[in-house]
Structures are given as structure tokens and as C-alpha cells.
Design a protein around this motif. Structure first.
Motif: not given
Ligand code: 5GP
Length: 116
Positions: A52-53, A88, A90, A96, A101-104
Motif C-alpha cells: 500500500q502507499l 489511491i 490506502t 483499500q 498498491l494500485h492507482l485507480h
């Protein structure tokens, strides 16, 4: 949320489960979200399984820049010329649900504020 880094996204990366992959390079991969919240809903993830971030470290600064540039590239490729939102989520309060980690990228409609 457990710190385990083996998630559904690792399986997508390894092509063990299907996903509509729209971009890939050495460091990142982008694929369509299975439950789209907008006409365009794409996830950009690092190949490295960072949970995660909040787990990102100083050594990851180039990778984080690369992920944002990948968002820009994928959004352009998807034709989001009138703008889009990048999210993001988190940790648990951040909503989350997948511990990689993923960016929508959300686009193709007018976004509203505040988010839920
Ligand atoms: P989060 O809630 O962690 O910010 O986002 C996780 C996202 O992953 C959700 O939007 C969810 O729809 C998406 N997702 C979960 N499982 C899968 C899957 O198996 N395939 C794809 N393409 N997306 C998934």
C-alpha cells in the motif's frame, strides 16, 4: 489488513486469472477494473508487490514517479481528454480492499466531490 503481498493482482500479472490488460512495461501493468465505477475504470499497479502507499519507501521514489507517468499515458490512450480522477485507497479507513498498491483511473463521466 494482512501484509501478505500475494494477491489477486499478482495472479493477474502472471496471467493466472484473466483481466483486460491495457498497458504493460518492465515496472508496471494496467488493466480494467472488474467492477467499474465509471465508463473508464483502469487500475495501474507496480509489478513489485508493494502492499500500500503507506509501505512505500524513499528507495521507491523513481517507481512512484513512473506509476504517475503511466497513469498519464494510460489515460491518454483511453481518450480521457476532458480529465479524469486518480485515486489511491490506502489501508482500511482508506477503503483499500486489495493489498497491492494500485492507482485507480476513473473517467468518462463528470466526477463529484466530496467522494464517499
Ligand atoms: P481498492 O478497493 O483496494 O482500492 O480497489 C481494488 C479494486 O480491485 C476494486 O475496484 C475491485 O473492483 C478491483 N478488483 C478486485 N478483484 C479484481 C479482479 O479479480 N480483477 C480485476 N480486474 N479487478 C479486481
Amino acid at each position: 489488513m494482512s501484509e501478505t503481498t500475494e494477491t489477486i493482482f499478482s495472479k493477474i500479472m502472471r496471467r493466472e486469472i484473466p483481466a483486460e490488460i491495457v498497458y504493460e512495461d518492465d515496472l508496471a501493468i494496467a488493466f480494467k477494473d472488474i467492477h467499474p465505477q465509471a465508463p473508464v475504470h483502469i487500475l495501474v499497479i507496480p509489478k513489485e508487490p508493494i502492499p500500500q502507499l503507506a509501505s512505500v519507501e524513499s528507495k521507491d521514489h523513481a517507481l512512484m514517479g513512473h506509476l504517475l507517468l503511466t497513469v498519464k499515458r494510460v489515460a491518454q490512450q483511453a481518450g480521457l481528454n476532458n480529465g479524469y480522477r486518480v485515486v489511491i485507497n490506502t489501508g482500511s479507513n482508506g477503503g483499500q480492499t486489495v493489498n497491492h498498491l494500485h492507482l485507480h483511473i476513473l473517467g468518462g463521466r463528470q466526477m463529484t466531490w466530496p467522494p464517499g
